[in-house]
Design an enzyme around this catalytic site. Structure first.
Site, PDB file in Angstrom:
ATOM      1  N   ARG A  65       0.845  -1.198   0.000  1.00 36.59           N
ATOM      2  CA  ARG A  65       0.000   0.000   0.000  1.00 36.59           C
ATOM      3  C   ARG A  65       0.879   1.246   0.000  1.00 36.59           C
ATOM      4  O   ARG A  65       2.088   1.169   0.211  1.00 36.59           O
ATOM      5  CB  ARG A  65      -0.952  -0.008   1.207  1.00 36.59           C
ATOM      6  CG  ARG A  65      -0.204  -0.295   2.500  1.00 36.59           C
ATOM      7  CD  ARG A  65      -0.659   0.469   3.660  1.00 36.59           C
ATOM      8  NE  ARG A  65      -0.583   1.899   3.492  1.00 36.59           N
ATOM      9  CZ  ARG A  65       0.552   2.613   3.600  1.00 36.59           C
ATOM     10  NH1 ARG A  65       1.725   2.041   3.843  1.00 36.59           N
ATOM     11  NH2 ARG A  65       0.516   3.924   3.452  1.00 36.59           N
ATOM     12  N   GLY A  66       0.201   2.408  -0.207  1.00 40.52           N
ATOM     13  CA  GLY A  66       0.954   3.649  -0.367  1.00 40.52           C
ATOM     14  C   GLY A  66       1.136   3.846  -1.868  1.00 40.52           C
ATOM     15  O   GLY A  66       1.555   2.917  -2.572  1.00 40.52           O
ATOM     16  N   ALA A  67       0.825   5.061  -2.349  1.00 41.14           N
ATOM     17  CA  ALA A  67       0.715   5.276  -3.798  1.00 41.14           C
ATOM     18  C   ALA A  67       1.950   4.829  -4.604  1.00 41.14           C
ATOM     19  O   ALA A  67       1.833   4.026  -5.532  1.00 41.14           O
ATOM     20  CB  ALA A  67       0.357   6.739  -4.058  1.00 41.14           C
ATOM     21  N   ARG A 108      -7.350  -0.656  -7.157  1.00 38.70           N
ATOM     22  CA  ARG A 108      -7.711   0.432  -6.232  1.00 38.70           C
ATOM     23  C   ARG A 108      -7.827   1.703  -7.077  1.00 38.70           C
ATOM     24  O   ARG A 108      -6.968   1.957  -7.923  1.00 38.70           O
ATOM     25  CB  ARG A 108      -6.647   0.623  -5.133  1.00 38.70           C
ATOM     26  CG  ARG A 108      -6.581  -0.539  -4.143  1.00 38.70           C
ATOM     27  CD  ARG A 108      -5.684  -0.200  -2.955  1.00 38.70           C
ATOM     28  NE  ARG A 108      -6.375   0.648  -1.988  1.00 38.70           N
ATOM     29  CZ  ARG A 108      -5.761   1.266  -0.973  1.00 38.70           C
ATOM     30  NH1 ARG A 108      -4.443   1.153  -0.827  1.00 38.70           N
ATOM     31  NH2 ARG A 108      -6.441   2.005  -0.119  1.00 38.70           N
ATOM     32  N   GLN A 215      -2.680   2.825   9.799  1.00 34.64           N
ATOM     33  CA  GLN A 215      -1.374   2.902   9.119  1.00 34.64           C
ATOM     34  C   GLN A 215      -0.377   3.746   9.919  1.00 34.64           C
ATOM     35  O   GLN A 215       0.828   3.511   9.854  1.00 34.64           O
ATOM     36  CB  GLN A 215      -1.547   3.509   7.711  1.00 34.64           C
ATOM     37  CG  GLN A 215      -2.204   2.593   6.706  1.00 34.64           C
ATOM     38  CD  GLN A 215      -3.694   2.803   6.627  1.00 34.64           C
ATOM     39  OE1 GLN A 215      -4.337   3.179   7.603  1.00 34.64           O
ATOM     40  NE2 GLN A 215      -4.272   2.564   5.472  1.00 34.64           N
ATOM     41  N   ASP A 256      -2.156  10.706  -2.697  1.00 38.47           N
ATOM     42  CA  ASP A 256      -2.533   9.621  -3.616  1.00 38.47           C
ATOM     43  C   ASP A 256      -2.833  10.143  -5.010  1.00 38.47           C
ATOM     44  O   ASP A 256      -2.704   9.420  -5.993  1.00 38.47           O
ATOM     45  CB  ASP A 256      -3.731   8.856  -3.070  1.00 38.47           C
ATOM     46  CG  ASP A 256      -3.296   8.010  -1.878  1.00 38.47           C
ATOM     47  OD1 ASP A 256      -3.286   8.532  -0.753  1.00 38.47           O
ATOM     48  OD2 ASP A 256      -2.904   6.842  -2.104  1.00 38.47           O
ATOM     49  N   ASN A 266      -5.668  12.288  -0.198  1.00 36.62           N
ATOM     50  CA  ASN A 266      -4.782  11.482   0.652  1.00 36.62           C
ATOM     51  C   ASN A 266      -5.670  10.753   1.666  1.00 36.62           C
ATOM     52  O   ASN A 266      -6.906  10.902   1.656  1.00 36.62           O
ATOM     53  CB  ASN A 266      -3.741  12.367   1.339  1.00 36.62           C
ATOM     54  CG  ASN A 266      -2.647  11.561   2.019  1.00 36.62           C
ATOM     55  OD1 ASN A 266      -2.073  10.644   1.404  1.00 36.62           O
ATOM     56  ND2 ASN A 266      -2.354  11.839   3.276  1.00 36.62           N
ATOM     57  N   LYS A 267      -5.061   9.962   2.494  1.00 38.85           N
ATOM     58  CA  LYS A 267      -5.791   9.131   3.457  1.00 38.85           C
ATOM     59  C   LYS A 267      -6.873   9.904   4.192  1.00 38.85           C
ATOM     60  O   LYS A 267      -6.650  11.055   4.588  1.00 38.85           O
ATOM     61  CB  LYS A 267      -4.776   8.538   4.446  1.00 38.85           C
ATOM     62  CG  LYS A 267      -5.328   7.685   5.550  1.00 38.85           C
ATOM     63  CD  LYS A 267      -6.246   6.573   5.072  1.00 38.85           C
ATOM     64  CE  LYS A 267      -5.612   5.661   4.035  1.00 38.85           C
ATOM     65  NZ  LYS A 267      -6.633   4.804   3.347  1.00 38.85           N
TER      66      LYS A 267
HETATM   67  O1  MRU Z   1      -4.889   3.206   1.865  1.00 34.20           O
HETATM   68  P1  MRU Z   1      -3.406   3.449   1.865  1.00 34.20           P
HETATM   69  O2  MRU Z   1      -2.738   2.985   3.094  1.00 34.20           O
HETATM   70  O3  MRU Z   1      -2.758   2.913   0.608  1.00 34.20           O
HETATM   71  O4  MRU Z   1      -3.267   5.038   1.811  1.00 34.20           O
HETATM   72  C1  MRU Z   1      -1.976   5.574   1.724  1.00 34.20           C
HETATM   73  C2  MRU Z   1      -1.924   7.053   1.803  1.00 34.20           C
HETATM   74  O5  MRU Z   1      -2.931   7.721   1.868  1.00 34.20           O
HETATM   75  C3  MRU Z   1      -0.568   7.673   1.692  1.00 34.20           C
HETATM   76  O6  MRU Z   1      -0.497   8.851   2.428  1.00 34.20           O
HETATM   77  C4  MRU Z   1      -0.275   7.991   0.220  1.00 34.20           C
HETATM   78  O7  MRU Z   1      -0.485   6.858  -0.576  1.00 34.20           O
HETATM   79  C5  MRU Z   1       1.109   8.493   0.016  1.00 34.20           C
HETATM   80  S1  MRU Z   1       2.336   7.241   0.224  1.00 34.20           S
HETATM   81  C6  MRU Z   1       3.845   7.943  -0.121  1.00 34.20           C
END
Ligand code: MRU
Length: 362
Positions: A65-67, A108, A215, A256, A266-267
């Site tokens: 996970r994470g973009a 996703r 997270q 994201d 973002n999250k």
């Molecule tokens: O649902 P997730 O855990 O994939 O969400 C991740 C985030 O929102 C991060 O802040 C974003 O992807 C940036 S990661 C460098």
């Protein structure tokens, strides 16, 4: 290199783990190796994947996970999946790859890095001049390993460009995890913090725990602790108080998807943090590489927001925490309007919007 910086890598048939292309790497099959983030902080377990369904599943259930990490995993994973196709004509190879790529890109919806990476490796394979499926597989792997190596460089550059914001003794609040686990190297939001630590500056971090999937508590706290950074976990609803108590000098979060005008997905909860930061006059920065910018969208209204199952809220702590039969609303992301964002820490420096004509990279 610390294990957390290897959250996404390529593992060759001979067992070597690599982060870039070499002639030897390109001539043998392999798999994408990801650190299973659902098992953290308790266990460090890696998954090795070379089939489409497990790859999509790993992305959907946030094992990776994470973009930027999703983008790297998708690029490498697609190369591993295609590497196992039986002998095909070039036309049939391309057709099958397009179909698998479309399924993967839909795993996703919010992080643009996923579709960006899939489209990029297919485009580069098509432009490679491959004359048959064997050459096409090699070109695809080269493209995927280039995405991986590039992400490592982007993390370093973001860290260097964010470093001047961090003076010795400062305290940063962050939300979710935009660190090494979310990328192929130092992270985005956490990259300046790692570089500041390497430069001998003492930086303290408040990590929002980030409900519903935690997270911040599970991942950000774990990786900062591994690196020896002073980290304090707070519940999401404590951010306002810690700002009022003047404990926070700066907020840095990841992204994201960033629209051309700077609106940033973002999250979930990032928007609330940005509103609180504005009220308390605390600078609020977004850190992201060019692969997270979607300049085809003029503003944040067009950003697709993933909605996840309500059990993540109602069963989030391994037991039922709400009455049976109650309904849930579980958007995984929100959009922070550009007027709440002080600046965008990118590989090209700290930028302000607008970010250029539609379709252009930064
Ligand atoms: O649902 P997730 O855990 O994939 O969400 C991740 C985030 O929102 C991060 O802040 C974003 O992807 C940036 S990661 C460098």
């Amino acid at each position: 290199m610390a294990i957390v910086q290897q959250s996404v890598r390529w593992i060759r048939r001979d067992g070597r783990i690599v982060d870039g292309a070499s002639p030897e790497t390109l001539t043998q099959p392999g798999r994408v190796r990801v650190l299973d983030q659902t098992r953290l902080p308790g266990e460090v377990v890696f998954l090795e994947i070379d089939e489409l369904e497990p790859l999509i599943d790993a992305i959907r259930r946030l094992a990776v996970r994470g973009a930027p990490a999703i983008g790297c995993a998708a690029a490498l994973g697609l190369a591993a999946v295609a590497g196992k196709y039986p002998p095909l004509s070039l036309a049939d190879f391309r057709k099958r790859l397009e179909a698998d790529g479309a399924l993967l890109a839909a795993a996703r919806p919010t992080a643009v890095n996923l579709s960006w990476a899939v489209n990029r490796v297919i485009r580069e394979m098509n432009a490679s001049g491959a004359r048959n499926d064997v050459e096409a597989k090699r070109a695809l792997l080269l493209a995927a390993l280039t995405v991986l190596a590039e992400d490592i460089r982007l993390c370093r550059a973001i860290g260097e460009n964010g470093l001047p914001l961090l003076r010795d003794g400062m305290t940063v609040l962050t939300h979710c995890n935009a660190g090494a686990l979310a990328t192929a190297d130092y992270g985005t939001a956490l990259a300046p913090i790692y570089l500041a630590r390497e430069a001998g500056r003492r930086i303290r971090v408040y990590a929002d725990e980030t409900r519903p999937l935690l997270q911040g508590a599970r991942l950000t706290a774990w990786e900062l602790q591994q690196a020896g950074v002073d980290v304090c976990v707070i519940c999401d609803n404590m951010a306002g108080l810690v700002m009022k108590e003047k404990r926070i000098d700066l907020v840095i979060v990841g992204a994201d998807r960033i629209a051309a005008n700077g609106d940033t997905a973002n999250k979930i909860g990032t928007y609330s943090v940005a509103v609180l930061a504005a009220y308390h006059q605390i600078p609020f920065y977004v850190a992201a590489p060019y692969s997270t910018f979607d300049l085809s969208l003029p503003d944040g209204k067009g950003i697709p927001i993933e909605e996840r199952d309500g059990t993540e809220i109602g069963n989030g702590f391994g037991r039922r925490t709400a009455p049976d039969g109650v309904s849930f609303y579980n958007p995984a992301f929100d959009v922070t309007p550009r007027e709440l964002i002080t600046g965008y820490i990118t590989e090209r420096g700290i930028l302000t919007p607008p970010f250029g004509a539609a379709g252009e990279v930064l």
